[in-house]
Write a protein that holds these residues in place. Structure first.
Motif, short mmCIF file in Angstrom:
data_model
loop_
_atom_site.label_atom_id
_atom_site.label_comp_id
_atom_site.label_asym_id
_atom_site.label_seq_id
_atom_site.Cartn_x
_atom_site.Cartn_y
_atom_site.Cartn_z
N LEU A 33 0.82 -1.21 0.00
CA LEU A 33 0.00 0.00 0.00
C LEU A 33 0.85 1.27 0.00
O LEU A 33 0.42 2.31 -0.48
CB LEU A 33 -0.95 0.02 1.21
CG LEU A 33 -2.11 -0.97 1.16
CD1 LEU A 33 -2.83 -1.01 2.49
CD2 LEU A 33 -3.07 -0.63 0.03
N PHE A 42 -4.34 -2.02 -3.10
CA PHE A 42 -5.60 -1.60 -2.50
C PHE A 42 -6.76 -2.36 -3.15
O PHE A 42 -7.65 -2.87 -2.46
CB PHE A 42 -5.79 -0.09 -2.67
CG PHE A 42 -6.99 0.45 -1.97
CD1 PHE A 42 -6.89 0.89 -0.65
CD2 PHE A 42 -8.22 0.54 -2.61
CE1 PHE A 42 -8.00 1.39 0.01
CE2 PHE A 42 -9.32 1.04 -1.96
CZ PHE A 42 -9.21 1.47 -0.64
N ARG A 67 0.67 5.99 5.67
CA ARG A 67 -0.09 5.73 4.43
C ARG A 67 -0.78 4.37 4.51
O ARG A 67 -1.94 4.23 4.14
CB ARG A 67 0.83 5.80 3.21
CG ARG A 67 0.12 5.52 1.91
CD ARG A 67 1.03 5.76 0.73
NE ARG A 67 0.47 5.30 -0.50
CZ ARG A 67 -0.40 5.96 -1.24
NH1 ARG A 67 -0.80 7.15 -0.86
NH2 ARG A 67 -0.87 5.46 -2.36
N SER A 70 -3.63 4.55 7.08
CA SER A 70 -4.74 5.31 6.51
C SER A 70 -5.54 4.47 5.52
O SER A 70 -6.78 4.44 5.56
CB SER A 70 -4.19 6.57 5.84
OG SER A 70 -5.20 7.26 5.18
N GLN A 71 -4.84 3.80 4.63
CA GLN A 71 -5.53 2.98 3.62
C GLN A 71 -6.23 1.78 4.27
O GLN A 71 -7.31 1.38 3.82
CB GLN A 71 -4.54 2.52 2.55
CG GLN A 71 -4.01 3.65 1.69
CD GLN A 71 -5.12 4.41 0.99
OE1 GLN A 71 -6.06 3.84 0.44
NE2 GLN A 71 -5.04 5.73 1.04
N ARG A 74 -9.44 3.03 5.68
CA ARG A 74 -10.39 3.19 4.57
C ARG A 74 -10.99 1.85 4.15
O ARG A 74 -12.20 1.73 3.93
CB ARG A 74 -9.67 3.85 3.40
CG ARG A 74 -10.55 4.20 2.25
CD ARG A 74 -9.78 5.00 1.23
NE ARG A 74 -10.57 5.18 0.04
CZ ARG A 74 -10.07 5.32 -1.16
NH1 ARG A 74 -8.76 5.36 -1.33
NH2 ARG A 74 -10.84 5.45 -2.20
N GLN A 102 -9.15 9.54 8.02
CA GLN A 102 -9.68 8.36 7.32
C GLN A 102 -10.47 7.47 8.27
O GLN A 102 -11.51 6.92 7.91
CB GLN A 102 -8.51 7.59 6.70
CG GLN A 102 -8.87 6.74 5.54
CD GLN A 102 -9.50 7.49 4.39
OE1 GLN A 102 -10.72 7.43 4.25
NE2 GLN A 102 -8.73 8.14 3.57
#
Length: 188
Positions: A33, A42, A67, A70-71, A74, A102
């Protein structure tokens, strides 16, 4: 032919590129990611529905890279499963603002208005978590029809730092010019 394929693979690895393979594991997708192949990773995680994928995403919420965290937040929100709340709530106090945002955006659709308001009012909920959650709620116009939330939002009893953050969130989300006229300035 085999030598050419082997030499191309070695060349790709030396150049820093990794050939995409359907045999990648969910753990590798989570790690990916933060790479240039993040979009493909993703998509692979989003489409995965087995327990190994879910556990890899949950583990990714504790990854060193903001990052990735955060992903993963999500991705957990996209599952639209209320059991993900327990994994998203700790991310509301993450050291990185993008991770907090997020997580808040993922939580808002999973909780009803009353549950969100209880979180905002809870003394156990840190100020940064309340501010981030309120900001995410302001992105949803339906939340502004819930009077108890609006009352909480406009409460002058909040600490100055929280009031300043909420004011900025309201301005950003709904009225960028608010506070610029001489008549509005005293209201702030």
């Amino acid at each position: 032919m085999r030598a050419t394929l082997l030499s191309m693979t070695v060349l790709l690895l030396v150049c820093g590129c990794q050939p995409r393979s359907a045999a990648n594991t969910p753990v590798q997708w989570v790690e990916g990611l933060a790479s240039k192949d993040g979009v493909a990773c993703f998509a692979s995680l989003r489409q995965g529905s087995d327990e190994e994928v879910l556990q890899s995403i949950i583990a990714g919420t504790r990854h060193v890279s903001p990052r990735v965290r955060s992903q993963c937040a999500r991705l957990l929100g996209m599952r639209q499963d209320i059991t993900m709340i327990e994994h998203l709530q700790p991310l509301l106090v993450d050291t990185d603002g993008a991770v907090r945002q997020q997580a808040a955006r993922a939580l808002v659709p999973l909780l009803d208005n009353q549950e969100l308001l209880e979180m905002l009012k809870s003394p156990q909920c840190p100020m940064i978590a309340r501010a981030t959650l309120a900001h995410a709620m302001l992105r949803d116009p339906a939340e502004l029809t819930y009077k108890p939330f609006v009352d909480w939002l406009l409460d002058r009893g909040h600490p100055t730092e929280l009031r300043a953050y909420l004011y900025g969130a309201v301005r950003e989300s709904h009225s960028p010019g608010y506070g610029k006229t001489h008549r509005e300035k005293p209201l702030l």
